[in-house]
Write an enzyme that holds these catalytic residues in place. Structure first.
Site, PDB file in Angstrom:
ATOM      1  N   ASN A  27      87.903  14.566-101.485  1.00 54.03           N
ATOM      2  CA  ASN A  27      87.676  14.057-102.670  1.00 54.03           C
ATOM      3  C   ASN A  27      88.337  12.908-103.146  1.00 54.03           C
ATOM      4  O   ASN A  27      89.642  12.807-103.665  1.00 54.03           O
ATOM      5  CB  ASN A  27      87.743  15.381-103.732  1.00 54.03           C
ATOM      6  N   TRP A  28      87.670  11.811-103.233  1.00 51.10           N
ATOM      7  CA  TRP A  28      88.273  10.496-103.604  1.00 51.10           C
ATOM      8  C   TRP A  28      88.495  10.310-105.116  1.00 51.10           C
ATOM      9  O   TRP A  28      89.059   9.541-105.531  1.00 51.10           O
ATOM     10  CB  TRP A  28      87.428   9.532-103.099  1.00 51.10           C
ATOM     11  N   LYS A  29      87.738  11.249-105.740  1.00 50.76           N
ATOM     12  CA  LYS A  29      87.876  11.145-107.332  1.00 50.76           C
ATOM     13  C   LYS A  29      87.490   9.584-107.769  1.00 50.76           C
ATOM     14  O   LYS A  29      86.648   9.212-107.310  1.00 50.76           O
ATOM     15  CB  LYS A  29      89.370  11.466-108.079  1.00 50.76           C
ATOM     16  N   HIS A  35      84.305  21.429-109.987  1.00 49.84           N
ATOM     17  CA  HIS A  35      85.878  20.972-109.981  1.00 49.84           C
ATOM     18  C   HIS A  35      86.441  21.265-111.145  1.00 49.84           C
ATOM     19  O   HIS A  35      85.988  20.933-112.278  1.00 49.84           O
ATOM     20  CB  HIS A  35      85.687  19.408-109.318  1.00 49.84           C
ATOM     21  N   GLU A  39      88.424  19.613-112.812  1.00 51.22           N
ATOM     22  CA  GLU A  39      88.535  18.404-113.899  1.00 51.22           C
ATOM     23  C   GLU A  39      87.343  18.348-114.595  1.00 51.22           C
ATOM     24  O   GLU A  39      87.307  17.928-115.615  1.00 51.22           O
ATOM     25  CB  GLU A  39      88.765  17.231-112.873  1.00 51.22           C
ATOM     26  N   GLU A  56      91.059  26.373-105.918  1.00 56.66           N
ATOM     27  CA  GLU A  56      91.768  25.250-106.274  1.00 56.66           C
ATOM     28  C   GLU A  56      92.762  25.800-107.401  1.00 56.66           C
ATOM     29  O   GLU A  56      92.212  25.654-108.508  1.00 56.66           O
ATOM     30  CB  GLU A  56      91.065  23.902-106.349  1.00 56.66           C
ATOM     31  N   GLY A  58      96.968  17.887-108.015  1.00 58.43           N
ATOM     32  CA  GLY A  58      97.603  16.643-108.196  1.00 58.43           C
ATOM     33  C   GLY A  58      99.137  16.501-108.760  1.00 58.43           C
ATOM     34  O   GLY A  58      99.774  15.607-109.288  1.00 58.43           O
ATOM     35  N   SER A  84      97.085  19.638-103.971  1.00 61.07           N
ATOM     36  CA  SER A  84      98.496  19.134-103.256  1.00 61.07           C
ATOM     37  C   SER A  84      98.779  19.503-101.781  1.00 61.07           C
ATOM     38  O   SER A  84      99.867  19.521-101.158  1.00 61.07           O
ATOM     39  CB  SER A  84      99.566  19.276-104.148  1.00 61.07           C
ATOM     40  N   GLY A 118      92.495  16.115-102.557  1.00 62.80           N
ATOM     41  CA  GLY A 118      92.334  14.769-103.310  1.00 62.80           C
ATOM     42  C   GLY A 118      93.286  13.611-102.844  1.00 62.80           C
ATOM     43  O   GLY A 118      92.976  13.049-101.904  1.00 62.80           O
ATOM     44  N   GLY A 119      94.549  13.619-103.295  1.00 61.30           N
ATOM     45  CA  GLY A 119      95.402  12.381-103.190  1.00 61.30           C
ATOM     46  C   GLY A 119      95.488  11.998-101.726  1.00 61.30           C
ATOM     47  O   GLY A 119      95.433  10.798-101.459  1.00 61.30           O
TER      48      GLY A 119
HETATM   49  C1  PEP Z   1      91.436  17.843-105.619  1.00 63.57           C
HETATM   50  O1  PEP Z   1      91.234  16.965-106.215  1.00 63.57           O
HETATM   51  O2  PEP Z   1      90.321  18.813-105.442  1.00 63.57           O
HETATM   52  C2  PEP Z   1      92.534  18.280-105.162  1.00 63.57           C
HETATM   53  C3  PEP Z   1      92.880  19.079-104.501  1.00 63.57           C
HETATM   54  O3  PEP Z   1      93.550  17.284-105.350  1.00 63.57           O
HETATM   55  P1  PEP Z   1      95.050  17.004-104.942  1.00 63.57           P
HETATM   56  O4  PEP Z   1      94.997  17.261-103.347  1.00 63.57           O
HETATM   57  O5  PEP Z   1      95.334  15.544-105.152  1.00 63.57           O
HETATM   58  O6  PEP Z   1      96.094  18.049-105.481  1.00 63.57           O
END
Ligand code: PEP
Length: 250
Positions: A9-11, A95, A97, A167, A173, A212, A233-234
Site C-alpha cells: 500500500n503505497w498510500k 483501511h 486511515e 491491521e 506506521g 510495521s 505500507g512504508g
Molecule cells: C498500512 O498502511 O496498511 C500499513 C500497514 O502501514 P505500515 O506498514 O507502514 O505500518
C-alpha cells in the site's frame, strides 16, 4: 493450502519518476515463479501507468479505496467498474486511515466491499483496533463488529473470495509491530468468526497481517498458522525491503 499474498500500500507517496524506479528495481529482482502472490496499490492517479509498467511481471494491480456507489453525481469518487476498466484486480477497503480520517463507518466499508465484489474486484478488507480499544480488552469485539458488517451485508460466500487484513491501528506506521502471538490470536479469532458461518470458507480465506512489517520481522509473523501474508505500507516503498518481505512470505 492457502497461497500467501503480500500487498504493498503505497498510500499518498511517489511521483512518476520514483514509481518507475521502484517498479524497475522490483521487476529486476522479482522471482519468475514466486511462491506468494504480490499486489501493489499505488495512488489512484498512477494506477494505469503502474499497470503498464507491471505488464511483464507477475505483480498484480490494486487500488487503495473504491466508491460504494456505482456511478453518478459523486464528485471525486471512483467506481469499482472504473478500477476494473483500468486493470485493477484488487482494492483495499476500510483501511484505518479511511475509517479514522474520513469517518468511514463499518456500514460504508461494507457497501464498498459489496461494490468491489460485484464488479469482480477482490476486496482486501482491513479490520483492526485502536490502542485504547486493545488496552481496554476490546480487540475481539471491535474486529468482530467490523467483520460482521461485511458478513451481514454481503454473506460469507463473498468473504471467501476476498482477502482480510488485520491491521492493529497502533502498529500502522509507528514502528511498533504486534508480536507474532498477538497477531495469531486475532487472526485465529477472525477465522473462527467466519468459520461459525462456514468452516470451509474460513479455511480458505487469506488473512494478512499489517502494521510495521519489515524485512526483519516478516518471517516470524508469517510463520504463524493463521497469518497468510502481509499488507505493507512504508516498507513497500523500498524495493529491497519489499522483496525480502515477499521472500519471507513464500
Ligand atoms: C498500512 O498502511 O496498511 C500499513 C500497514 O502501514 P505500515 O506498514 O507502514 O505500518
Amino acid at each position: 493450502m492457502r497461497r500467501p499474498i503480500v500487498v504493498g500500500n503505497w498510500k499518498m507517496h511517489g511521483s512518476r519518476a520514483e514509481n518507475a524506479r521502484l517498479i524497475e528495481e522490483l521487476g529486476g529482482h522479482y522471482p519468475r515463479n514466486p511462491a506468494a502472490d504480490c499486489v501493489i496499490c499505488p495512488p489512484l492517479v498512477y494506477v494505469q501507468e503502474i499497470g503498464r509498467l507491471l505488464r511483464d511481471t507477475p505483480i498484480r494491480l490494486g487500488a487503495q479505496d473504491v466508491c460504494a456507489d456505482t456511478h453518478g453525481a459523486f464528485t471525486g469518487e471512483v467506481s469499482a467498474a472504473m478500477l476494473k476498466d483500468v486493470g485493477c484486480e484488487y482494492t483495499i477497503v476500510g483501511h484505518s486511515e479511511r475509517r479514522l480520517l474520513y469517518r468511514e463507518s463499518d456500514q460504508l466499508v461494507a457497501r464498498k466491499f459489496a461494490a468491489a465484489h460485484s464488479k469482480g474486484l477482490i476486496p482486501i478488507l482491513c479490520v483492526g483496533e485502536q490502542l485504547s480499544e486493545r488496552d481496554s480488552g476490546r480487540t475481539a469485539e471491535v474486529v468482530s463488529r467490523q467483520l460482521d458488517a461485511v458478513l451481514e451485508l454481503c454473506g460469507v460466500e463473498t468473504l471467501g473470495q476476498s482477502v482480510v487484513a488485520y491491521e492493529p491501528v497502533w502498529a500502522i506506521g509507528t514502528g511498533r509491530t504486534a508480536t507474532p502471538e498477538q497477531a495469531q490470536e486475532v487472526h485465529a479469532a477472525i477465522r473462527a468468526r467466519i468459520g461459525a458461518r462456514d468452516a470451509k470458507i474460513a479455511g480458505a480465506t487469506r488473512i494478512l497481517y499489517g502494521g510495521s512489517v519489515k524485512a526483519s520481522n516478516a518471517a516470524e509473523l508469517f510463520s504463524m498458522a493463521d497469518v497468510d501474508g502481509g499488507l505493507i505500507g512504508g516498507a513497500s516503498l523500498k524495493a529491497d525491503e519489499f522483496l525480502a518481505i515477499l521472500k519471507a512470505a513464500g
